[in-house]
Scaffold this active site. Sequence first.
Site, PDB file in Angstrom:
ATOM      1  N   ASP A 176       1.868  -1.151  11.901  1.00  0.00           N
ATOM      2  CA  ASP A 176       0.512  -1.582  11.537  1.00  0.00           C
ATOM      3  C   ASP A 176       0.240  -3.042  11.911  1.00  0.00           C
ATOM      4  O   ASP A 176      -0.874  -3.539  11.701  1.00  0.00           O
ATOM      5  CB  ASP A 176       0.289  -1.407  10.030  1.00  0.00           C
ATOM      6  CG  ASP A 176       0.338   0.066   9.624  1.00  0.00           C
ATOM      7  OD1 ASP A 176       0.116   0.927  10.492  1.00  0.00           O
ATOM      8  OD2 ASP A 176       0.603   0.324   8.435  1.00  0.00           O
TER       9      ASP A 176
ATOM     10  N   ARG B  17      -8.500  12.135  12.483  1.00  0.00           N
ATOM     11  CA  ARG B  17      -7.059  11.912  12.703  1.00  0.00           C
ATOM     12  C   ARG B  17      -6.262  13.223  12.635  1.00  0.00           C
ATOM     13  O   ARG B  17      -6.632  14.149  11.927  1.00  0.00           O
ATOM     14  CB  ARG B  17      -6.543  10.875  11.692  1.00  0.00           C
ATOM     15  CG  ARG B  17      -7.215   9.534  11.924  1.00  0.00           C
ATOM     16  CD  ARG B  17      -6.850   8.498  10.889  1.00  0.00           C
ATOM     17  NE  ARG B  17      -5.449   8.118  10.956  1.00  0.00           N
ATOM     18  CZ  ARG B  17      -4.877   7.287  10.087  1.00  0.00           C
ATOM     19  NH1 ARG B  17      -5.590   6.782   9.084  1.00  0.00           N
ATOM     20  NH2 ARG B  17      -3.616   6.951  10.217  1.00  0.00           N
TER      21      ARG B  17
ATOM     22  N   LYS C 193       0.836  -1.213   0.000  1.00  0.00           N
ATOM     23  CA  LYS C 193       0.000   0.000   0.000  1.00  0.00           C
ATOM     24  C   LYS C 193       0.870   1.262   0.000  1.00  0.00           C
ATOM     25  O   LYS C 193       0.598   2.205  -0.761  1.00  0.00           O
ATOM     26  CB  LYS C 193      -0.940  -0.035   1.216  1.00  0.00           C
ATOM     27  CG  LYS C 193      -1.858   1.164   1.340  1.00  0.00           C
ATOM     28  CD  LYS C 193      -3.117   0.828   2.106  1.00  0.00           C
ATOM     29  CE  LYS C 193      -2.926   0.536   3.574  1.00  0.00           C
ATOM     30  NZ  LYS C 193      -2.575   1.723   4.397  1.00  0.00           N
TER      31      LYS C 193
ATOM     32  N   LYS D  19      -4.464   5.868  14.669  1.00  0.00           N
ATOM     33  CA  LYS D  19      -4.611   5.197  13.372  1.00  0.00           C
ATOM     34  C   LYS D  19      -6.093   5.253  12.966  1.00  0.00           C
ATOM     35  O   LYS D  19      -6.842   6.082  13.462  1.00  0.00           O
ATOM     36  CB  LYS D  19      -4.075   3.771  13.462  1.00  0.00           C
ATOM     37  CG  LYS D  19      -2.583   3.702  13.784  1.00  0.00           C
ATOM     38  CD  LYS D  19      -1.742   4.345  12.698  1.00  0.00           C
ATOM     39  CE  LYS D  19      -0.260   4.272  13.011  1.00  0.00           C
ATOM     40  NZ  LYS D  19       0.552   5.012  12.038  1.00  0.00           N
TER      41      LYS D  19
ATOM     42  N   GLY E 231      -4.939   7.722   5.766  1.00  0.00           N
ATOM     43  CA  GLY E 231      -4.026   8.712   6.331  1.00  0.00           C
ATOM     44  C   GLY E 231      -2.845   8.968   5.407  1.00  0.00           C
ATOM     45  O   GLY E 231      -2.405  10.116   5.235  1.00  0.00           O
TER      46      GLY E 231
ATOM     47  N   GLN F 227       4.798   9.192   7.362  1.00  0.00           N
ATOM     48  CA  GLN F 227       3.867  10.067   6.636  1.00  0.00           C
ATOM     49  C   GLN F 227       4.283  11.527   6.780  1.00  0.00           C
ATOM     50  O   GLN F 227       4.242  12.296   5.821  1.00  0.00           O
ATOM     51  CB  GLN F 227       2.432   9.857   7.131  1.00  0.00           C
ATOM     52  CG  GLN F 227       1.894   8.472   6.761  1.00  0.00           C
ATOM     53  CD  GLN F 227       0.491   8.218   7.262  1.00  0.00           C
ATOM     54  OE1 GLN F 227      -0.166   9.110   7.795  1.00  0.00           O
ATOM     55  NE2 GLN F 227       0.027   6.986   7.108  1.00  0.00           N
TER      56      GLN F 227
ATOM     57  N   ARG G 149      -7.525  -3.217   9.832  1.00  0.00           N
ATOM     58  CA  ARG G 149      -6.584  -4.138  10.488  1.00  0.00           C
ATOM     59  C   ARG G 149      -7.193  -4.776  11.738  1.00  0.00           C
ATOM     60  O   ARG G 149      -6.878  -5.918  12.073  1.00  0.00           O
ATOM     61  CB  ARG G 149      -5.263  -3.435  10.792  1.00  0.00           C
ATOM     62  CG  ARG G 149      -4.589  -2.939   9.523  1.00  0.00           C
ATOM     63  CD  ARG G 149      -3.094  -2.907   9.549  1.00  0.00           C
ATOM     64  NE  ARG G 149      -2.640  -2.093   8.430  1.00  0.00           N
ATOM     65  CZ  ARG G 149      -2.371  -2.545   7.201  1.00  0.00           C
ATOM     66  NH1 ARG G 149      -2.473  -3.834   6.927  1.00  0.00           N
ATOM     67  NH2 ARG G 149      -1.980  -1.736   6.238  1.00  0.00           N
TER      68      ARG G 149
HETATM   69  O1  LIG Z   1       4.091   6.221   5.108  1.00  0.00           O
HETATM   70  C1  LIG Z   1       3.291   5.276   5.032  1.00  0.00           C
HETATM   71  O2  LIG Z   1       2.982   4.749   3.939  1.00  0.00           O
HETATM   72  C2  LIG Z   1       2.690   4.765   6.276  1.00  0.00           C
HETATM   73  C3  LIG Z   1       3.222   5.146   7.490  1.00  0.00           C
HETATM   74  C4  LIG Z   1       2.665   4.721   8.782  1.00  0.00           C
HETATM   75  O3  LIG Z   1       1.947   5.815   9.338  1.00  0.00           O
HETATM   76  P1  LIG Z   1       2.640   6.950  10.263  1.00  0.00           P
HETATM   77  O4  LIG Z   1       3.612   7.701   9.453  1.00  0.00           O
HETATM   78  O5  LIG Z   1       1.492   7.829  10.704  1.00  0.00           O
HETATM   79  O6  LIG Z   1       3.263   6.203  11.401  1.00  0.00           O
HETATM   80  C5  LIG Z   1       1.735   3.523   8.656  1.00  0.00           C
HETATM   81  O7  LIG Z   1       0.986   3.359   9.831  1.00  0.00           O
HETATM   82  C6  LIG Z   1       0.799   3.671   7.479  1.00  0.00           C
HETATM   83  O8  LIG Z   1      -0.008   2.534   7.332  1.00  0.00           O
HETATM   84  C7  LIG Z   1       1.557   3.834   6.191  1.00  0.00           C
HETATM   85  C1  LIG Z   2      -2.449   3.148   9.420  1.00  0.00           C
HETATM   86  C2  LIG Z   2      -2.747   2.661   8.226  1.00  0.00           C
HETATM   87  O1  LIG Z   2      -2.971   3.403   7.083  1.00  0.00           O
HETATM   88  P1  LIG Z   2      -3.198   4.957   6.879  1.00  0.00           P
HETATM   89  O2  LIG Z   2      -2.435   5.704   7.928  1.00  0.00           O
HETATM   90  O3  LIG Z   2      -2.702   5.212   5.489  1.00  0.00           O
HETATM   91  O4  LIG Z   2      -4.682   5.200   6.966  1.00  0.00           O
HETATM   92  C3  LIG Z   2      -2.814   1.191   8.008  1.00  0.00           C
HETATM   93  O5  LIG Z   2      -2.950   0.790   6.842  1.00  0.00           O
HETATM   94  O6  LIG Z   2      -2.761   0.396   8.958  1.00  0.00           O
END
Ligand SMILES: O=C(O)C1=C[C@@H](OP(=O)(O)O)[C@@H](O)[C@H](O)C1
Ligand SMILES: C=C(OP(=O)(O)O)C(=O)O
Length: 445
Positions: free
Chosen positions: A324, A126, A25, A351, A98, A173, A400
């Site tokens: 995750d 969020r 993803k 999350k 997110g 992120q 999840r």
């Molecule tokens: O950069 C990414 O693709 C992700 C970073 C993570 O989030 P955070 O950066 O908020 O920890 C993870 O939980 C999310 O599913 C995907």
């Molecule tokens: C936290 C997750 O995704 P996102 O932050 O992109 O919603 C996830 O896929 O578990």
Amino acid sequence: MTHVRPLRSTATGAIRGGIRVPGDKSISHRSLMLGAVAVGETVIHGLLEGEDVLHTAAAMRLLGAEAERNDEGVWRVRGVGLGALAEPAQVLDMGNSGTAARLLIGLVAGHPITCVFTGDASLNKRPMARVTKPLEEMGARFVGRSGGRLPLTVVGSGELVPITYRLPVASAQVKSAILLAGLNTAGATTVIEAEPTRDHTELMLRHFGATVTTERLADGALAVTVIGQPELTGRTIHVPADPSSAAFPVVAALLRPGSDLLLNDVGMNPRRTGLYDTLVEMGADIAFENRRDQAGEPVADLRVRHSALKGIVVPADRAPSMIDEYPVLAAAAACAEGTTVMLGLKELRVKESDRLAMVAEGLTRCGVSVEVGADDSLTVHGTGKPPKGGATVATAMDHRIAMSFLVLGMATEQPVSVDDGAFIDTSFPGFVGLMNGLGAAIVEA
Ligand SMILES: O=C(O)C1=C[C@@H](OP(=O)(O)O)[C@@H](O)[C@H](O)C1
Ligand SMILES: C=C(OP(=O)(O)O)C(=O)O
């Protein structure tokens, strides 16, 4: 996402077969976004066609790029070139994602356009201030709800100033949002991270032709720098199978006697593999075969056999590499012999749901003894015997949580139901069919 989809999982026999779970993803989102700002054509093989990523594809189209599906998992993106994203005529709806929201807010912040972002009821709760604060320092402006939540209007600029920013939370992120804003910013934009988070943005930026450097600082933190305004050219991308999705059939196979499961092409980026290290420490029989590199990302085929797991302590510094995967690890821990303590889980609270609370509540309903610590730790007391189960677990729009409790139901005395499995399609379309094909018994409840 309209229909609620309650599901029930009942214990069955062994989990056997060979599969490839859907594409990663994180890498899928990034390939669409970078393809859209590159010059020329990007062809993506193995794109995750889950709802989160489809929201990113739709947004990139509204921003002027072409993104079309040629075949299953094969997508063609025609980019507009860096700095040339068009002002969208509609609100950008990022659904449940997110990653889509935060990374795209960063990318458009470096463009002289105004965009309105929204999401579903989960995403709109969020925190977004973690990205808007550094982007404001760069010169972007935001108008939104109090508390820094979506819906949010981004007033971007083609003349941001580069910053050096130390991440206050371990978040790929946030790091990525700043690097993507720095992409169309003259000069060097630097993000300092004390704990290593997933580096797919950095790897893919280099793949598209940008200069991204890293430097280890005296205090051990890593400084990641992108040089602004590079020539990005369209590329071919092969998306590995998602290690975060593979986690569900892996744990199912570990829990069911007689299981022997092969998973092909699983992404093994070391910043993503904390769950696998943890399971092996718990006694899991997982062989990592045929390790190789696929377009800059390490991958392997995983062979998993039923194993008797034992409880361990999972250190806080491992959290970013398995962020995750805690819900499904908690399901494994509930079936292990002995106590598992997971430390440093504060980020789980922001999350798709408050995962710390939802996991603890769901496990308690299933007859498992758990404690949530004031330090945001989770302790799960396994007895080595199947937990009772026989409950319906609330999922709070969280894919999840839904998948983790369906995996738990494969190993409990009584079936486990989840109140809504519809959100599974955000990250793992075809989950129920794939699991049942391996020997699970998951049905509409
Ligand atoms: O950069 C990414 O693709 C992700 C970073 C993570 O989030 P955070 O950066 O908020 O920890 C993870 O939980 C999310 O599913 C995907
Ligand atoms: C936290 C997750 O995704 P996102 O932050 O992109 O919603 C996830 O896929 O578990």
